[in-house]
Scaffold this active site. Structure first.
Site, mmCIF file in Angstrom:
data_model
loop_
_atom_site.group_PDB
_atom_site.id
_atom_site.type_symbol
_atom_site.label_atom_id
_atom_site.label_comp_id
_atom_site.label_asym_id
_atom_site.label_seq_id
_atom_site.Cartn_x
_atom_site.Cartn_y
_atom_site.Cartn_z
ATOM 1 C CE LYS A 280 -3.868 -1.845 2.726
ATOM 2 N NZ LYS A 280 -4.936 -1.617 1.749
ATOM 3 N NE ARG A 354 -10.860 -9.743 -1.967
ATOM 4 C CZ ARG A 354 -11.159 -8.830 -2.880
ATOM 5 N NH1 ARG A 354 -11.481 -9.194 -4.093
ATOM 6 N NH2 ARG A 354 -11.135 -7.552 -2.585
#
Ligand code: BES
Ligand code: ZN
Ligand code: ZN
Length: 503
Positions: A280, A354
Site C-alpha cells: 500500500k 477474502r
C-alpha cells in the site's frame, strides 16, 4: 460510569447537576412561536426558567446544550437543558445520540455526577428508550487513553442517576443490558484501537480468551500446526510474509439446547495490513491497524450475547494474521488450494481479507448453521460507495435480508443492501485456477469481493456479508457516541438483535 434509576428527584452533595430535556413545541408541521416544552418543572424551576423558555434563549433544538453553572435551585447547583428537537416516542437512536451529547457536556464541565429527570421528556418512557440513552452515555465515555499518561482513566466513575416517576423492572433490566452491550462494544473498540505491535494475532487470541472468562463462552485457539491440519490454505498463504504466527480464534456459546444448530459469526482479524508485496502507499497506512475490526466485533458480539444470556447457540471463527511483504511472502500469480477443494490465483496480495476468510467460511458452513454472518473491513471500494455512514451488506437470501433490516432498525445502526449477482461471480473467474482473488474489471470492487467469499459458503446456508471498511472506525465525529477517530464497534448491536431473532 455508574448508573442508577430511582423514582424521586433529589440532589446530594456529589450530585449537584440537574439535567432536563426540552423539546421544541409541535406546530403540526408549521412554524410555531410557542415556547419550547420541558415537562415536569416544579414551581421553583418554572418560575426561574419561564423567561428563558419564552424568550427562547433555550430553544430545545436537537442536541442543544444550555448549561446554567450557578443556578442553585431545588438543591441543585447547576442545571443543564438538553434539547431534543421534535423527538417522537419510539425514536431510540436520537436518545442514544443525546446520551453521547450529554456525556461530552459532562466531561467538558468535569462533573462528578448528574441527575437526569427523564420525566421532563415523558413520564411514560419505555424501557427501550432508557436503554438507548444509557447506551449512548456509556459508549461515549469510552477513551482510548492507555498510552496517555495524564489522561488515563478519567471520567470513569461519573455517576448518572436517572429519575422516572414510574420505574418498572423492565427499566432496571434495560439499564443492565445497555451497560453489557456498551461495555462489549468498548472492548471491541479497544482491540481495534490497539496498535499492530501490541495487538498481534497471538495477543488478540489471548485477549479474547481473557475477556470470555466467566461468561460461559468456550474459547479454543488454533496455532499454525492446527491451522495447517484444518487445511486453511488462505490463512497460511497470507501469513507467509509475517514473523508473527497466525491464529484462529474459535468461540462457542450454548444458550440453547445442545442439539440446536448455531448461528455462525466469522470476522476478519488482520492485525496489520501493509498490502504485502502489492504494498500500500504510505499515507494513512497506520489506519490498517483497524483491519481486525470485523474479528474484534464478532468477538464482542458473542460476549454480549452470552452476558445477555440469549437462548441461542453461537459460534465465532476469527482467522488472524498480519499481511507483510518479505522474501517468504505470497506473490501475485501464486495459486492457493482452499479447504473446500477450489483453487484461486492471488493477483493482488492486498486483497488478503477474502483469502483468510475463505476457509473460515467453509468451516462455519460445515456446522450447518441457521445463519452465517461475516464482518470484515474488506474493501476500500466500500468507503467510496457509502462513506462512513452506512455499512454495506450483501446477501442473495431475501428472507435473511428482511431479518437483517429489522435487526438494524432495532439497533439503530445504519446499513445498506448492495447487489451481488452472477455477473460479479463471472468477474472473479481465474485464468490459471478456478478463481482470482480480484475482479477482472475496475468497478463494483465490494461486490466482487463478496462474490469471492460466496465461493466458500456451502449452498443452502443462509449467509450475509457485512463490509465495514467505511464504518469499522469512526472519522469526522458523525455519531456523538463514537470516538472522533477510532474503532467504532459497528454491527455488534445489530448482531445481538439478529441473535435474538434466532432464540
Ligand atoms: N483492508 C483493506 C480494505 C480497506 C481499505 C479498508 C481502506 C479500509 C480502508 C483490504 O485488505 C484491501 O486492501 N483491499 C483492496 C482490494 C483490492 C486490491 C482489490 C482495496 O480495497 O484496495
Ligand atoms: Zn489489503
Ligand atoms: Zn485488509
Amino acid at each position: 460510569m455508574k448508573f442508577e434509576i430511582q423514582q424521586n428527584l433529589k440532589s446530594t452533595s456529589s450530585l449537584s447537576t440537574l439535567v432536563l430535556f426540552v423539546s421544541q413545541a409541535k406546530g403540526n408541521g408549521k412554524e410555531t412561536n410557542s415556547p419550547p416544552v420541558c415537562h415536569g418543572l416544579n414551581a421553583e424551576l418554572k418560575k426561574v426558567f419561564h423567561e428563558a423558555l419564552v424568550e427562547k434563549s433555550i430553544t430545545g433544538a436537537a442536541s442543544e446544550v444550555v448549561f446554567f453553572r450557578q443556578a442553585s435551585l431545588s438543591g441543585f447547583r447547576h442545571v443543564l437543558f438538553l434539547g431534543v428537537g421534535d423527538w417522537k416516542d419510539g425514536d431510540f437512536e436520537t436518545l442514544r445520540s443525546l446520551g453521547g451529547t450529554l456525556e461530552s457536556a459532562i466531561s467538558q464541565a468535569k462533573l462528578e455526577g448528574v441527575m437526569v429527570d427523564l420525566n421532563s421528556l415523558s413520564e411514560k418512557l419505555p424501557a427501550e428508550a432508557v436503554q438507548a440513552f444509557v447506551e449512548g452515555l456509556r459508549l461515549a465515555a469510552y477513551r482510548f487513553d492507555d498510552f496517555m499518561e495524564n489522561q488515563k482513566g478519567k471520567s470513569k466513575d461519573t455517576k448518572i442517576v436517572l429519575s422516572l416517576a414510574h420505574v418498572t423492572k423492565a427499566h432496571r433490566t434495560a439499564i443492565e443490558q445497555a451497560q453489557i452491550i456498551a461495555e462489549t462494544v468498548c472492548f471491541s473498540r479497544w482491540l481495534g484501537d490497539m496498535p499492530g505491535n501490541l495487538m498481534t494475532p497471538s495477543i488478540f487470541a489471548e485477549e479474547a480468551k481473557k475477556a470470555a472468562k466467566g461468561t460461559g463462552v468456550k474459547v479454543t485457539i488454533w496455532d499454525k500446526a492446527r491451522i495447517k491440519k484444518e487445511k486453511m490454505g488462505g490463512l497460511i498463504a497470507v501469513n507467509r510474509g509475517s514473523n508473527e504466527e497466525p491464529r484462529v480464534i474459535v468461540m462457542e456459546y450454548k444458550g440453547a439446547g445442545l442439539k440446536e444448530k448455531p448461528i455462525a459469526l466469522v470476522g476478519k482479524g488482520l492485525t496489520f495490513d501493509t498490502g504485502g508485496i502489492s504494498i500500500k502507499p504510505s499515507p494513512a497506512m497506520e489506519e490498517m491497524k483497524f483491519d481486525m475490526c470485523g474479528g474484534a466485533n464478532v468477538v464482542g458480539a458473542i460476549l454480549a450475547i452470552a452476558r445477555l444470556k440469549l437462548k441461542v447457540n453461537v459460534v465465532v471463527i476469527v482467522p488472524s494474521t498480519e499481511n507483510m511483504p518479505s522474501g517468504n511472502a505470497i506473490k501475485p500469480g501464486d495459486i492457493i488450494h482452499a479447504r473446500n477443494g477450489k483453487t484461486y490465483e492471488i493477483n493482488n496480495t492486498d486483497a488478503e481479507g477474502r483469502v483468510i476468510l475463505s476457509d473460515a467460511l467453509t468451516i462455519a458452513s460445515e456446522m450447518k448453521p441457521k445463519a452465517l454472518f461475516d464482518a470484515a473491513t474488506l474493501t476500500g471500494a466500500m468507503m467510496i460507495a457509502l462513506g462512513n455512514i452506512h455499512t454495506g451488506y450483501f446477501t442473495r437470501d431475501l428472507d435473511l435480508k428482511n431479518e437483517i433490516e429489522e435487526a438494524a432498525k432495532a439497533s439503530g445502526e445504519m446499513i445498506w443492501h448492495l447487489p451481488l449477482c452472477d455477473h460479479h461471480t463471472r468477474d472473479i473467474k481465474g485464468t490459471f485456477a478456478d478463481f482470482s482473488n480480484i475482479g477482472a474489471t475496475r468497478g463494483a470492487g465490494s461486490a466482487t469481493a463478496a462474490a469471492f467469499l460466496e465461493q466458500f459458503v456451502e449452498k443452502g446456508v443462509p449467509w450475509a456479508h457485512f463490509d465495514i471498511a467505511g464504518t469499522g472506525w469512526a472519522t469526522g465525529g458523525r455519531l456523538t457516541y463514537n470516538s472522533k477517530k477510532g474503532a467504532s464497534g459497528v454491527m455488534i448491536r445489530t448482531l445481538i438483535e439478529l441473535a435474538k431473532r434466532y432464540q
